[in-house]
Design an enzyme around this catalytic site. Structure first.
Site, mmCIF file in Angstrom:
data_model
loop_
_atom_site.group_PDB
_atom_site.id
_atom_site.type_symbol
_atom_site.label_atom_id
_atom_site.label_comp_id
_atom_site.label_asym_id
_atom_site.label_seq_id
_atom_site.Cartn_x
_atom_site.Cartn_y
_atom_site.Cartn_z
ATOM 1 N N PRO A 24 -14.995 50.370 -5.993
ATOM 2 C CA PRO A 24 -16.252 49.624 -5.999
ATOM 3 C C PRO A 24 -16.308 48.702 -4.785
ATOM 4 C CG PRO A 24 -14.743 48.759 -7.649
ATOM 5 C CD PRO A 24 -14.105 49.988 -7.098
ATOM 6 N N MET A 25 -17.394 48.827 -4.016
ATOM 7 C CA MET A 25 -17.546 47.992 -2.816
ATOM 8 C C MET A 25 -18.964 47.444 -2.787
ATOM 9 S SD MET A 25 -15.547 50.256 0.095
ATOM 10 C CE MET A 25 -16.193 51.845 -0.450
ATOM 11 N N ALA A 26 -19.074 46.111 -2.763
ATOM 12 C CA ALA A 26 -20.386 45.464 -2.751
ATOM 13 C C ALA A 26 -21.174 45.894 -1.527
ATOM 14 C CB ALA A 26 -20.221 43.942 -2.775
ATOM 15 N N GLN A 78 -18.399 47.543 -13.160
ATOM 16 C CA GLN A 78 -17.437 46.498 -12.838
ATOM 17 C C GLN A 78 -18.108 45.139 -12.988
ATOM 18 O OE1 GLN A 78 -15.855 45.219 -8.835
ATOM 19 N NE2 GLN A 78 -13.973 46.143 -9.630
ATOM 20 N N CYS A 108 -11.300 40.578 -6.061
ATOM 21 C CA CYS A 108 -12.211 40.269 -4.957
ATOM 22 C C CYS A 108 -11.733 39.039 -4.189
ATOM 23 C CB CYS A 108 -13.624 40.023 -5.479
ATOM 24 S SG CYS A 108 -14.795 39.603 -4.160
ATOM 25 N N LYS A 147 -8.884 45.535 -12.161
ATOM 26 C CA LYS A 147 -8.494 45.707 -10.763
ATOM 27 C C LYS A 147 -7.899 44.399 -10.253
ATOM 28 C CE LYS A 147 -9.922 47.867 -6.457
ATOM 29 N NZ LYS A 147 -9.664 46.889 -5.404
ATOM 30 N N HIS A 177 -4.487 46.867 -5.614
ATOM 31 C CA HIS A 177 -4.617 46.881 -4.158
ATOM 32 C C HIS A 177 -3.357 46.240 -3.577
ATOM 33 C CE1 HIS A 177 -7.301 46.601 -0.410
ATOM 34 N NE2 HIS A 177 -6.087 46.197 -0.052
ATOM 35 N N ASN A 208 -4.259 51.591 -4.633
ATOM 36 C CA ASN A 208 -5.370 51.321 -3.716
ATOM 37 C C ASN A 208 -4.834 50.634 -2.465
ATOM 38 O OD1 ASN A 208 -8.073 48.923 -3.661
ATOM 39 N ND2 ASN A 208 -8.077 50.936 -2.754
#
Length: 332
Positions: A24-26, A78, A108, A147, A177, A208
């Site tokens: 998921p990427m804004a 998410q 994030c 995440k 990540h 990730n």
């Protein structure tokens, strides 16, 4: 010896045929782009992150982020936040059949998120993180995933502990990540932390960070033993990466990169999908950044980006890209 074949990823009662997840990427992984990646073989899909407080207070920006399509099933929403009660209430609200999973963002690194105690700020407070996870798990009847990052900074590297907290509070899977919050996306992702998380929990672990090609997936598989592979920045302007990885694992051979003709055709299709979804004014403007990603490394890409930044309509975009294609091929 570990098998190199990609196995389905099982999260709770959900079986994902291909264990390749689109991170998921804004501002990137909206519905149109997810559909393009799904067509190319991405298995696990996830919306852009949605603020639980935004949902709670009826922020009108939240609803478009939650748009889904049956073709992308299974898809997760998410959500982010650090108030267990609000997170639980909003998880229940979105548990309406559109989504097959709920993912909680605890990774994030963006300052405005972290400064509110959300995202990777929760890496500093495993007890609160556990309460947030439990509140969401207790509120829904679908799998909940989390995440996280390697840690908050070099002084606080606690991904294995956070993963155990997630598991103890009912999470069905964990994505890691391999960078700290302090690193953002700089330096090299530490895959050894993914291995440590895998050794610390029994639930599926999704690795990730720094996956750029099929051989990276193979190496991460061998080095970490993780169950799934999440691809973020390398998927920008590159939905083909999923197809290329699957082809490699099926045949042992690398696929040739898409031709400029294929890239232009994909950009135009993407642009039309964006317009259908967001309207021409917003759709064309948002395509500007995508064009920059799609054409990175191609001849004359910098000049093209400059021109694309002045496009206002689909016709402008189409004419510009077709002219670029003709001019570039004329150099060959």
């Amino acid at each position: 010896m570990r098998s190199n074949k990609l196995k389905p990823l099982v999260i709770g009662d959900i079986t994902i045929e291909h264990p390749l997840a689109l991170a998921p990427m804004a501002g990137v992984t909206d519905l149109p782009y997810r559909l393009l990646c799904k067509e190319q073989g991405a298995g696990m899909m996830c919306t852009e992150m949605v603020s639980a407080k935004g949902l709670y207070y009826g922020n009108r920006k939240s609803e478009p982020l939650m748009a889904t399509d049956p073709k992308e099933i299974p898809v997760a929403i998410q959500i982010f936040g650090s108030d267990p009660e609000i997170m639980g209430q909003m998880a229940a609200k979105v548990n309406d059949g559109r989504f097959q999973m709920i993912d909680i963002n605890m990774g994030c690194p963006v300052p405005k998120i972290v400064n509110n105690g959300d995202g990777s700020a929760l890496m500093k407070n495993p007890e609160l993180a556990g309460k947030v996870i439990k509140a969401v798990v207790d509120a829904v009847d679908i799998p909940v995933t989390v995440k996280i990052r390697k840690g908050f900074n070099d002084e606080l590297i606690n991904a294995p502990e956070m993963a155990q907290v997630a598991q103890e509070n009912g999470a069905a899977a964990i994505a890691v990540h391999g960078r700290t919050r302090e690193q953002y996306y700089s330096g090299t992702a530490d895959w050894s932390i993914i291995r440590k998380v895998k050794e610390a929990v029994d639930i599926p672990v999704i690795g990730n960070g720094d996956i750029t090609c099929a051989k990276d997936v193979l190496r991460m598989q061998e080095e970490t033993g993780c169950d799934g592979f999440m691809i973020g920045r390398r998927a920008k302007g590159n939905p083909w990466i999923f197809k290329e990885i699957l082809h490699f694992f099926e045949t042992g051979e690398e696929m040739p990169r898409p031709s400029l003709e294929e890239v232009v055709a994909m950009m135009l299709r993407h642009g039309q999908m964006m317009i259908d979804f967001k309207g021409e004014y917003i759709g064309v403007r948002e395509m500007r950044k995508h064009v920059a990603w799609y054409t990175f490394g191609f001849p004359g890409a910098a000049k093209l980006r400059e021109k694309v930044n002045h496009t206002e309509t689909y016709e402008d975009l189409e004419e510009l890209l077709q002219n670029y294609l003709k001019a570039t091929n004329g150099r060959d």
